[in-house]
Design an enzyme around this catalytic site. Structure first.
Site, PDB file in Angstrom:
ATOM      1  N   CYS A   1     -13.835  -2.644  14.962  1.00  0.00           N
ATOM      2  CA  CYS A   1     -13.306  -3.746  14.142  1.00  0.00           C
ATOM      3  C   CYS A   1     -12.900  -4.948  14.981  1.00  0.00           C
ATOM      4  O   CYS A   1     -12.618  -6.024  14.433  1.00  0.00           O
ATOM      5  CB  CYS A   1     -12.127  -3.253  13.325  1.00  0.00           C
ATOM      6  SG  CYS A   1     -12.516  -1.784  12.385  1.00  0.00           S
TER       7      CYS A   1
ATOM      8  N   HIS B   1      -8.027  -9.001  11.465  1.00  0.00           N
ATOM      9  CA  HIS B   1      -8.884  -7.956  10.895  1.00  0.00           C
ATOM     10  C   HIS B   1      -8.164  -7.340   9.700  1.00  0.00           C
ATOM     11  O   HIS B   1      -6.972  -7.029   9.772  1.00  0.00           O
ATOM     12  CB  HIS B   1      -9.180  -6.898  11.957  1.00  0.00           C
ATOM     13  CG  HIS B   1      -9.801  -5.671  11.386  1.00  0.00           C
ATOM     14  ND1 HIS B   1     -10.878  -5.717  10.543  1.00  0.00           N
ATOM     15  CD2 HIS B   1      -9.463  -4.357  11.505  1.00  0.00           C
ATOM     16  CE1 HIS B   1     -11.199  -4.484  10.170  1.00  0.00           C
ATOM     17  NE2 HIS B   1     -10.355  -3.649  10.739  1.00  0.00           N
TER      18      HIS B   1
ATOM     19  N   ASN C   1     -11.828  -2.385   4.180  1.00  0.00           N
ATOM     20  CA  ASN C   1     -11.988  -2.647   5.616  1.00  0.00           C
ATOM     21  C   ASN C   1     -13.487  -2.724   5.936  1.00  0.00           C
ATOM     22  O   ASN C   1     -14.177  -1.706   5.917  1.00  0.00           O
ATOM     23  CB  ASN C   1     -11.307  -1.508   6.377  1.00  0.00           C
ATOM     24  CG  ASN C   1     -11.429  -1.646   7.888  1.00  0.00           C
ATOM     25  OD1 ASN C   1     -12.244  -2.408   8.391  1.00  0.00           O
ATOM     26  ND2 ASN C   1     -10.613  -0.898   8.619  1.00  0.00           N
TER      27      ASN C   1
HETATM   28  N1  ACO Z   1      -5.779   9.566  -2.196  1.00  0.00           N
HETATM   29  C1  ACO Z   1      -4.707  10.311  -2.477  1.00  0.00           C
HETATM   30  N2  ACO Z   1      -3.992  10.976  -1.548  1.00  0.00           N
HETATM   31  C2  ACO Z   1      -4.412  10.843  -0.270  1.00  0.00           C
HETATM   32  C3  ACO Z   1      -5.519  10.077   0.106  1.00  0.00           C
HETATM   33  C4  ACO Z   1      -6.225   9.427  -0.930  1.00  0.00           C
HETATM   34  N3  ACO Z   1      -7.313   8.649  -0.684  1.00  0.00           N
HETATM   35  N4  ACO Z   1      -5.679  10.153   1.443  1.00  0.00           N
HETATM   36  C5  ACO Z   1      -4.688  10.928   1.912  1.00  0.00           C
HETATM   37  N5  ACO Z   1      -3.917  11.356   0.877  1.00  0.00           N
HETATM   38  C6  ACO Z   1      -2.744  12.211   0.946  1.00  0.00           C
HETATM   39  C7  ACO Z   1      -2.688  13.044   2.187  1.00  0.00           C
HETATM   40  O1  ACO Z   1      -3.480  14.213   2.050  1.00  0.00           O
HETATM   41  C8  ACO Z   1      -1.218  13.340   2.295  1.00  0.00           C
HETATM   42  O2  ACO Z   1      -0.908  14.363   1.405  1.00  0.00           O
HETATM   43  P1  ACO Z   1       0.137  15.526   1.816  1.00  0.00           P
HETATM   44  O3  ACO Z   1       1.430  14.802   2.046  1.00  0.00           O
HETATM   45  O4  ACO Z   1       0.136  16.423   0.634  1.00  0.00           O
HETATM   46  O5  ACO Z   1      -0.417  16.116   3.066  1.00  0.00           O
HETATM   47  C9  ACO Z   1      -0.552  12.062   1.747  1.00  0.00           C
HETATM   48  O6  ACO Z   1      -1.579  11.388   1.000  1.00  0.00           O
HETATM   49  C10 ACO Z   1      -0.036  11.138   2.825  1.00  0.00           C
HETATM   50  O7  ACO Z   1      -1.039  10.946   3.808  1.00  0.00           O
HETATM   51  P2  ACO Z   1      -0.777  10.058   5.071  1.00  0.00           P
HETATM   52  O8  ACO Z   1      -1.962  10.143   5.982  1.00  0.00           O
HETATM   53  O9  ACO Z   1       0.566  10.391   5.636  1.00  0.00           O
HETATM   54  O10 ACO Z   1      -0.699   8.602   4.415  1.00  0.00           O
HETATM   55  P3  ACO Z   1      -0.282   7.262   5.083  1.00  0.00           P
HETATM   56  O11 ACO Z   1       0.878   6.691   4.376  1.00  0.00           O
HETATM   57  O12 ACO Z   1      -0.218   7.358   6.580  1.00  0.00           O
HETATM   58  O13 ACO Z   1      -1.520   6.337   4.712  1.00  0.00           O
HETATM   59  C11 ACO Z   1      -3.504   5.412   5.695  1.00  0.00           C
HETATM   60  C12 ACO Z   1      -2.800   6.670   5.201  1.00  0.00           C
HETATM   61  C13 ACO Z   1      -3.686   4.470   4.525  1.00  0.00           C
HETATM   62  C14 ACO Z   1      -4.873   5.807   6.245  1.00  0.00           C
HETATM   63  C15 ACO Z   1      -2.655   4.738   6.780  1.00  0.00           C
HETATM   64  O14 ACO Z   1      -2.257   5.673   7.747  1.00  0.00           O
HETATM   65  C16 ACO Z   1      -3.408   3.624   7.467  1.00  0.00           C
HETATM   66  O15 ACO Z   1      -3.724   2.606   6.858  1.00  0.00           O
HETATM   67  N6  ACO Z   1      -3.679   3.750   8.774  1.00  0.00           N
HETATM   68  C17 ACO Z   1      -4.409   2.719   9.517  1.00  0.00           C
HETATM   69  C18 ACO Z   1      -5.853   2.896   9.310  1.00  0.00           C
HETATM   70  C19 ACO Z   1      -6.612   1.740   9.825  1.00  0.00           C
HETATM   71  O16 ACO Z   1      -6.127   0.644   9.893  1.00  0.00           O
HETATM   72  N7  ACO Z   1      -7.854   2.012  10.164  1.00  0.00           N
HETATM   73  C20 ACO Z   1      -8.755   0.992  10.524  1.00  0.00           C
HETATM   74  C21 ACO Z   1      -8.848   0.794  11.954  1.00  0.00           C
HETATM   75  S1  ACO Z   1     -10.139  -0.270  12.263  1.00  0.00           S
HETATM   76  C22 ACO Z   1     -11.563   0.567  12.801  1.00  0.00           C
HETATM   77  O17 ACO Z   1     -11.954   0.411  13.891  1.00  0.00           O
HETATM   78  C23 ACO Z   1     -12.287   1.457  11.914  1.00  0.00           C
END
Ligand code: ACO
Length: 312
Positions: free
Chosen positions: A114, A240, A269
């Site tokens: 990214c 980004h 994204n």
């Molecule tokens: N729908 C519903 N529930 C979900 C989903 C979904 N799509 N995905 C995960 N969950 C659940 C999980 O299983 C978990 O359930 P549990 O508590 O029963 O185990 C719960 O939701 C919480 O999951 P977390 O991973 O703790 O959620 P978090 O608040 O951290 O959000 C997210 C996850 C959105 C991915 C966040 O961590 C994030 O945005 N991280 C940054 C990602 C990013 O920016 N990536 C791009 C980088 S750029 C590149 O190079 C690709």
């Protein structure tokens, strides 16, 4: 200082739009979860016949038409992508052919996830300094849907496909400051789509969140320190688009809320394409004006980051 004047931009999106509701056909999820955790409301996915190359060509044609630059003025084509149609030939060389650009210029793809578009800008500037040509065609294009595991709800709801392109002209008078960095860490991984398409994307979301929320402010502050500027000197901050909460955390650290542009709600994204798509939307709305100082920040798999501060 030999900076880059932004002559024009273009973008291209695939024909399929999927809402968060549509994603719940693939995995157990909801608009409330996706929207609340990320700010994403919809994304574009490629349909049959669409891919990172077709999107790149369409975005590049638009940017070229708007730029007024003649094909002979283009001194390089640099494409940032991590989900190109092929590893070989490069996406850049195919775009070059589709646009009928002259043979005596370099074309190459840059893989920095990214952060890729800003690495591509840096490479393009270096190539122009080397070959003495005036303009660079820089593109970010992704078919992220080709590397997603559509049964993994922790990744498949977060990404989208698209392309953005920009034509820059080397300009003696303009300021240009850049920083790059790497923290070798496999927190985000995906297979090589051109070879196997067998290793879908995996991501340690929380680790990436912590990294991103810290690296955006660091990158902006490093640019300010290097260029002797503060937020007051800046017209726009283009980050980004990975997660609205990451952007909001950065705004709390840096201030300048009204200078940050967000469009993650409509595209999700799009990795290397997100920054040039933002630039094109801003251009279309008349928000970008000649001489404005714009800070751009990219971050992603690697983990890599890059920042560019330039007067457009
Ligand atoms: N729908 C519903 N529930 C979900 C989903 C979904 N799509 N995905 C995960 N969950 C659940 C999980 O299983 C978990 O359930 P549990 O508590 O029963 O185990 C719960 O939701 C919480 O999951 P977390 O991973 O703790 O959620 P978090 O608040 O951290 O959000 C997210 C996850 C959105 C991915 C966040 O961590 C994030 O945005 N991280 C940054 C990602 C990013 O920016 N990536 C791009 C980088 S750029 C590149 O190079 C690709």
């Amino acid at each position: 200082m030999k900076g880059l004047k932004l002559l024009a931009t273009g973008r291209a999106l695939p024909s399929q739009v999927l809402s968060n509701e549509d994603m719940s056909r693939f995995v157990e999820t909801s608009d409330e979860w996706i929207g609340g955790r990320t700010g994403i409301r919809q994304r574009y996915f490629c349909a049959e016949g669409e891919n990172a190359t077709t999107l790149a060509i369409a975005a590049a044609k638009r940017a070229m038409e708007r730029s007024g630059a003649a094909p002979e003025e283009i001194g390089c084509v640099v494409v940032a992508t991590s989900s190109g149609e092929y590893v070989m030939p490069s996406t850049a060389s195919t775009v070059h052919g589709a646009l009928g650009l002259p043979e005596d210029i370099p074309t190459l793809d840059v893989g920095a996830a990214c952060a890729g578009f800003l690495y591509a800008v840096e490479v393009a500037r270096g190539l122009l300094l080397g070959n003495g040509k005036r303009c660079a065609l820089v593109i970010g294009t992704e078919q992220m849907s080709s590397v997603l595991d559509m049964t993994d709800r922790t990744t498949c709801v977060l990404f989208g496909d698209g392309a953005g392109a920009a034509v820059f002209a080397l300009d003696e008078e303009r300021e240009y400051v850049s920083v790059q960095g790497t923290r070798s860490d496999p927190a985000i991984r995906s297979g090589c789509p051109g070879i196997t398409r067998q290793v879908p994307m995996t991501m340690d979301g929380q680790a990436v969140f912590r990294f991103a929320a810290a690296i955006i402010p660091k990158c902006v502050q490093d640019l300010f320190a290097k260029g002797g500027k503060t937020m007051d000197d800046v017209d726009w901050v283009v980050c980004h688009q990975a997660n609205e909460r990451i952007l909001d955390a950065s705004i709390r650290r840096l201030g300048g809320k009204d200078k940050f542009y967000k469009n993650i709600d409509r595209y999700a994204n799009t990795s290397a394409a997100s920054i040039p798509i933002v630039l094109d939307e801003m251009n279309e709305q008349g928000l970008l004006k000649e001489g404005q100082r714009v800070v751009m920040v990219g971050f992603g798999g690697g983990l890599t980051w890059a920042g560019v501060m330039l007067c457009i």
